[in-house]
Design a protein around this motif. Structure first.
Motif, PDB file in Angstrom:
ATOM      1  N   MET A  99     -13.487   1.036 -36.898  1.00  0.00           N
ATOM      2  CA  MET A  99     -14.229   1.952 -36.048  1.00  0.00           C
ATOM      3  C   MET A  99     -13.528   2.078 -34.694  1.00  0.00           C
ATOM      4  N   THR A 100     -13.486   3.271 -34.142  1.00  0.00           N
ATOM      5  CA  THR A 100     -12.832   3.542 -32.862  1.00  0.00           C
ATOM      6  C   THR A 100     -13.382   2.630 -31.769  1.00  0.00           C
ATOM      7  N   TYR A 101     -12.487   2.171 -30.921  1.00  0.00           N
ATOM      8  CA  TYR A 101     -12.823   1.245 -29.842  1.00  0.00           C
ATOM      9  C   TYR A 101     -12.352   1.863 -28.526  1.00  0.00           C
ATOM     10  N   ILE A 102     -13.166   1.776 -27.491  1.00  0.00           N
ATOM     11  CA  ILE A 102     -12.862   2.397 -26.197  1.00  0.00           C
ATOM     12  C   ILE A 102     -12.865   1.333 -25.101  1.00  0.00           C
ATOM     13  N   THR A 103     -11.907   1.458 -24.189  1.00  0.00           N
ATOM     14  CA  THR A 103     -11.973   0.688 -22.949  1.00  0.00           C
ATOM     15  C   THR A 103     -12.038   1.675 -21.795  1.00  0.00           C
ATOM     16  N   ILE A 104     -12.855   1.342 -20.815  1.00  0.00           N
ATOM     17  CA  ILE A 104     -12.967   2.137 -19.591  1.00  0.00           C
ATOM     18  C   ILE A 104     -12.726   1.176 -18.439  1.00  0.00           C
ATOM     19  N   THR A 105     -11.663   1.431 -17.685  1.00  0.00           N
ATOM     20  CA  THR A 105     -11.383   0.605 -16.515  1.00  0.00           C
ATOM     21  C   THR A 105     -11.467   1.479 -15.274  1.00  0.00           C
ATOM     22  N   THR A 106     -11.961   0.890 -14.201  1.00  0.00           N
ATOM     23  CA  THR A 106     -12.062   1.624 -12.942  1.00  0.00           C
ATOM     24  C   THR A 106     -11.061   1.031 -11.956  1.00  0.00           C
ATOM     25  N   TRP A 107     -10.493   1.916 -11.137  1.00  0.00           N
ATOM     26  CA  TRP A 107      -9.389   1.557 -10.252  1.00  0.00           C
ATOM     27  C   TRP A 107      -9.581   2.161  -8.872  1.00  0.00           C
ATOM     28  N   GLU A 108      -9.057   1.478  -7.861  1.00  0.00           N
ATOM     29  CA  GLU A 108      -9.072   1.982  -6.493  1.00  0.00           C
ATOM     30  C   GLU A 108      -7.666   1.828  -5.922  1.00  0.00           C
ATOM     31  N   ILE A 109      -7.134   2.906  -5.329  1.00  0.00           N
ATOM     32  CA  ILE A 109      -5.819   2.812  -4.703  1.00  0.00           C
ATOM     33  C   ILE A 109      -5.976   2.255  -3.289  1.00  0.00           C
ATOM     34  N   SER A 110      -4.918   1.657  -2.791  1.00  0.00           N
ATOM     35  CA  SER A 110      -4.922   1.051  -1.460  1.00  0.00           C
ATOM     36  C   SER A 110      -5.093   2.095  -0.374  1.00  0.00           C
ATOM     37  N   ASP A 111      -5.708   1.681   0.734  1.00  0.00           N
ATOM     38  CA  ASP A 111      -5.822   2.552   1.909  1.00  0.00           C
ATOM     39  C   ASP A 111      -4.451   3.055   2.304  1.00  0.00           C
ATOM     40  N   GLY A 112      -4.374   4.320   2.651  1.00  0.00           N
ATOM     41  CA  GLY A 112      -3.130   4.892   3.133  1.00  0.00           C
ATOM     42  C   GLY A 112      -2.150   5.303   2.049  1.00  0.00           C
ATOM     43  N   THR A 113      -2.493   5.045   0.784  1.00  0.00           N
ATOM     44  CA  THR A 113      -1.611   5.422  -0.313  1.00  0.00           C
ATOM     45  C   THR A 113      -1.983   6.823  -0.788  1.00  0.00           C
ATOM     46  N   ASP A 114      -0.988   7.670  -0.940  1.00  0.00           N
ATOM     47  CA  ASP A 114      -1.218   9.020  -1.447  1.00  0.00           C
ATOM     48  C   ASP A 114      -1.621   8.935  -2.925  1.00  0.00           C
ATOM     49  N   TYR A 115      -2.739   9.536  -3.273  1.00  0.00           N
ATOM     50  CA  TYR A 115      -3.257   9.467  -4.640  1.00  0.00           C
ATOM     51  C   TYR A 115      -2.245   9.993  -5.650  1.00  0.00           C
TER      52      TYR A 115
END
Length: 96
Positions: free
Chosen positions: A1-17
């Motif tokens: 059966m299909t398996y999903i991972t969801i991870t959340t991330w934050e870039i550092s202050d001052g870093t261009d996305y």
């Protein structure tokens, strides 16, 4: 059966996305596919945050990739200027 991972991330202050995302597009997403992921999507959730949704054919494939994924996560902070803020994972039980 299909398996999903969801991870959340934050870039550092001052870093261009867009600069931070370039490494993700060029290195991280292809690496996940090489480990067996069937699909990888990144959703921008704010000026500095994203959610990565990775689809695997099954939990066994994801589990087999665990060691390689953990090794990469240790490098991400210095190479991609971001940090993981959360993770959810599980089998898909309904689709529409």
């Amino acid at each position: 059966m299909t398996y999903i991972t969801i991870t959340t991330w934050e870039i550092s202050d001052g870093t261009d996305y867009d600069v931070a995302m370039q490494n993700i597009r060029d290195k991280r997403m292809p690496a996940l596919k090489e480990l067996g992921a069937t699909r990888v999507s990144v959703v921008r959730t704010s000026d500095r945050t994203s959610a990565a949704i990775t689809e695997w054919p099954d939990a066994a494939t994801r589990d087999a990739a665990e060691r390689a994924i953990e090794a990469v996560r240790k490098k991400i902070h210095t190479e991609d200027f971001s940090r993981m803020t959360g993770e959810m994972k599980g089998e898909v039980v309904a689709e529409g």
